[in-house]
Design a protein around this motif. Structure first.
Motif, short mmCIF file in Angstrom:
data_model
loop_
_atom_site.label_atom_id
_atom_site.label_comp_id
_atom_site.label_asym_id
_atom_site.label_seq_id
_atom_site.Cartn_x
_atom_site.Cartn_y
_atom_site.Cartn_z
N ASP A 33 0.86 -1.33 -0.20
CA ASP A 33 -0.08 -0.07 0.17
C ASP A 33 0.87 1.13 0.08
O ASP A 33 1.74 1.34 0.64
CB ASP A 33 -0.95 -0.11 1.37
CG ASP A 33 -2.07 0.85 1.16
OD1 ASP A 33 -1.67 2.25 0.83
OD2 ASP A 33 -3.24 0.39 1.14
N GLY A 39 -5.10 5.23 3.30
CA GLY A 39 -4.40 4.45 3.74
C GLY A 39 -4.12 4.56 5.33
O GLY A 39 -3.69 5.71 5.99
N ALA A 83 -6.69 1.74 -5.11
CA ALA A 83 -7.26 2.77 -6.09
C ALA A 83 -7.40 3.90 -5.47
O ALA A 83 -7.52 4.24 -3.94
CB ALA A 83 -8.61 1.99 -6.39
N GLU A 84 -7.68 4.74 -6.04
CA GLU A 84 -8.50 6.14 -5.76
C GLU A 84 -9.87 5.79 -5.63
O GLU A 84 -10.40 5.28 -6.89
CB GLU A 84 -8.05 7.30 -6.70
CG GLU A 84 -6.71 7.93 -6.35
CD GLU A 84 -6.24 8.40 -5.06
OE1 GLU A 84 -7.20 9.13 -4.27
OE2 GLU A 84 -5.15 8.31 -4.60
N SER A 133 -13.45 -4.39 -8.23
CA SER A 133 -13.93 -3.15 -8.93
C SER A 133 -15.52 -2.65 -8.57
O SER A 133 -15.94 -3.39 -7.47
CB SER A 133 -14.19 -3.42 -10.68
OG SER A 133 -14.36 -2.42 -11.27
N TYR A 160 -14.17 8.76 -11.85
CA TYR A 160 -13.69 7.62 -10.93
C TYR A 160 -14.32 6.23 -11.50
O TYR A 160 -13.57 5.48 -11.87
CB TYR A 160 -14.64 7.77 -9.48
CG TYR A 160 -14.58 6.43 -8.89
CD1 TYR A 160 -13.55 5.82 -8.54
CD2 TYR A 160 -15.78 5.74 -8.65
CE1 TYR A 160 -13.40 4.41 -7.84
CE2 TYR A 160 -15.66 4.61 -7.89
CZ TYR A 160 -14.76 3.63 -7.47
OH TYR A 160 -15.01 2.62 -6.96
N CYS A 187 -18.78 -4.48 -7.07
CA CYS A 187 -19.51 -4.65 -5.90
C CYS A 187 -20.37 -3.25 -5.83
O CYS A 187 -19.82 -2.35 -6.37
CB CYS A 187 -18.76 -4.79 -4.88
SG CYS A 187 -19.58 -4.95 -3.23
N SER A 188 -21.37 -3.34 -5.03
CA SER A 188 -22.36 -2.09 -4.61
C SER A 188 -21.55 -1.29 -3.53
O SER A 188 -20.57 -1.73 -3.06
CB SER A 188 -23.79 -2.53 -4.51
OG SER A 188 -23.34 -3.40 -3.19
N LYS A 199 -17.01 9.50 3.38
CA LYS A 199 -17.98 8.82 2.75
C LYS A 199 -19.32 9.05 3.43
O LYS A 199 -19.33 9.38 4.51
CB LYS A 199 -17.48 7.24 2.58
CG LYS A 199 -16.23 7.04 1.73
CD LYS A 199 -16.62 7.03 0.15
CE LYS A 199 -15.11 6.80 -0.58
NZ LYS A 199 -14.36 5.88 -0.57
P1 NAD Z 1 -10.02 3.07 0.19
O1 NAD Z 1 -9.95 4.47 -0.69
O2 NAD Z 1 -10.63 2.95 1.46
O3 NAD Z 1 -8.59 2.41 0.01
C1 NAD Z 1 -7.71 2.49 -1.19
C2 NAD Z 1 -6.45 2.05 -0.70
O4 NAD Z 1 -5.69 1.99 -1.73
C3 NAD Z 1 -5.75 3.08 0.08
O5 NAD Z 1 -5.01 2.28 1.25
C4 NAD Z 1 -4.67 3.73 -0.43
O6 NAD Z 1 -3.54 4.08 0.47
C5 NAD Z 1 -3.94 2.62 -1.58
N1 NAD Z 1 -3.77 3.16 -2.66
C6 NAD Z 1 -4.11 4.19 -3.49
N2 NAD Z 1 -3.30 4.44 -4.48
C7 NAD Z 1 -2.29 3.61 -4.41
C8 NAD Z 1 -1.12 3.47 -5.17
N3 NAD Z 1 -0.78 4.14 -6.18
N4 NAD Z 1 -0.25 2.22 -5.01
C9 NAD Z 1 -0.39 1.52 -3.59
N5 NAD Z 1 -1.51 1.67 -2.91
C10 NAD Z 1 -2.66 2.85 -3.35
O7 NAD Z 1 -10.75 2.38 -0.92
P2 NAD Z 1 -11.88 1.22 -0.70
O8 NAD Z 1 -13.22 1.79 -0.48
O9 NAD Z 1 -11.09 0.35 0.18
O10 NAD Z 1 -12.00 0.44 -2.06
C11 NAD Z 1 -11.15 -0.56 -2.13
C12 NAD Z 1 -11.46 -1.02 -3.79
O11 NAD Z 1 -12.80 -1.55 -3.78
C13 NAD Z 1 -11.10 -0.09 -4.86
O12 NAD Z 1 -10.68 -0.59 -6.05
C14 NAD Z 1 -12.63 0.55 -5.46
O13 NAD Z 1 -12.77 1.06 -6.53
C15 NAD Z 1 -13.30 -0.93 -4.91
N6 NAD Z 1 -14.77 -0.65 -4.54
C16 NAD Z 1 -15.24 0.19 -3.53
C17 NAD Z 1 -16.62 0.21 -3.02
C18 NAD Z 1 -16.88 1.09 -1.79
O14 NAD Z 1 -18.03 1.23 -1.66
N7 NAD Z 1 -15.97 1.39 -0.95
C19 NAD Z 1 -17.47 -0.33 -3.82
C20 NAD Z 1 -17.07 -1.19 -4.74
C21 NAD Z 1 -15.68 -1.51 -4.96
#
Ligand code: NAD
Length: 355
Positions: A33, A39, A83-84, A133, A160, A187-188, A199
């Protein structure tokens, strides 16, 4: 026992997945990470003493560093969550979303392909890359009664979701063109403990406790299909273990709710939990404030999760009401976690990574 590399494992969903793997499976996990603002190593504190847990700070856009990590750790499985992830931030500044979600996914795929090709036949046939995703790639269901299925066309609306859609397409191309064994899940909306308070659900809980306005976009009629994060973590692990290579699985909680109803439910739970109210607040719902809508805001998302339920036997354990209650209780009983996020002493900020 598998060796699992989890990118983005210090984020909201990644940390729930890592806590699940350590508590409920025999597997070994390496979290890679970058520790952006999202993070937070505090979210991994409960597993950090386990000998099956490892952490490496890494930017997935740094190809040579990803190569070195794969050669050193030699994973059987990569679960790609880095991801962002915040739509509002993608509207204000899309560049980082293009960089991490598209370039980063490409760089990871290339490194994974080199690593996979270096394995012997037995290890090659056991290896998988699971790309995590979102349902937002499918776009807006609007006022239709439909649900997203695995064959719904892609029609992303925000920077996004467009960047996540591009990542999904790259993953499919690396499977089809180069034979890299991949799976995708869409996922939703997730909610639950350890979610960054930008959020909707944690924002509303913490603003209410502070007596601040509870912002609701537009008329609050946008519908999202909510899934408790621990249910998502279990679904991800199941897909990674027994999902069919090359397949996509939609994951959802059968919980369609209007944003305004989500906010009202949080206010009701806070009332029931007999939380001391901030001065001048008669009822938490009085803090609700409608604000200008997000540009390009999708009206409705809803998932048909029938495939993962039929084929892999996964079902969500939480209803929206039970999950929301657990979530509110968690924020009430973990002020140390969110205070360190708010005052900037948690890992991402402390390392000077705030944006
Ligand atoms: P989050 O923003 O809480 O966490 C993202 C993590 O990725 C962080 O720990 C960050 O430090 C790390 N990160 C970002 N850029 C990076 C890079 N360049 N290299 C290494 N690490 C990096 O996101 P989340 O809500 O935990 O989502 C995780 C995944 O699930 C994402 O791919 C998101 O698109 C997907 N997703 C999220 C949701 C939701 O409701 N939160 C729903 C469906 C899918």
């Amino acid at each position: 026992m598998k060796r699992i590399l989890v990118t983005g494992g210090a984020g909201f969903i990644g940390s729930a997945l890592v806590r699940y793997i350590i508590s409920s499976t025999p597997d070994d996990v390496l979290v890679a990470d970058k520790l952006t603002y999202a993070g937070n190593l505090d979210s991994l504190a409960s597993v950090s003493g386990d000998e099956r847990y490892h952490f490496q700070r890494l930017d997935i856009c740094d190809g040579p560093a990803v190569d070195r990590l794969l050669q050193a750790y030699r994973p059987d499985l990569i679960m790609h969550l880095a991801a962002e992830s915040h739509v509002d931030r993608s509207i204000d500044g899309p560049a980082e979303f293009i960089r991490t979600n598209i370039d980063g996914t490409y760089i990871l795929l290339e490194a994974a392909l080199r690593y996979w090709r270096s394995l012997d036949r037995v290890k090659q046939s056991a290896f998988r890359l699971h790309h995590i995703s979102t349902d937002e790639v499918y776009g807006d269901l609007g006022s239709s009664k439909g649900l997203f299925s695995e064959i719904s066309p892609y029609a992303p609306s925000s920077p996004y979701s467009a960047s996540k859609a591009a990542g999904d397409h790259l993953v499919r191309a690396w499977l089809r063109t180069y034979g890299l064994p991949t799976l995708i899940t869409n996922c939703s909306n997730n909610y639950g403990p350890y979610q960054f308070p930008e959020k909707l659900i944690p924002l509303v809980i913490l603003n209410a406790l502070a007596g601040k306005p509870l912002p609701v976009y537009g008329d609050g009629g946008q519908i999202r299909d909510w899934l408790y994060v621990e249910d998502h973590a279990q679904a991800l692990y199941r897909v990674a273990q027994v999902g069919k290579i090359g397949d996509t699985y939609n994951i959802g909680g059968h919980n369609q709710r209007k944003n305004i109803d989500v906010v009202a439910s949080i206010c009701e739970i806070l009332e029931e939990c007999a939380v001391a109210k901030p001065a001048g607040v008669a009822h938490f719902r009085d803090l609700i404030q409608f604000v200008a809508d997000r540009p390009g805001h999708d009206r409705r998302y809803a998932i048909d999760a029938g495939k993962i339920e039929r084929e892999l036997g996964w079902h969500p354990q939480e209803t929206f009401d039970s999950g929301l209650r657990k979530t509110v209780q968690w924020y009430l009983s973990h002020p140390a976690w969110w205070r360190r996020v708010q005052d900037g002493t948690y890992s991402g900020e402390r390392l000077g990574l705030a944006r």
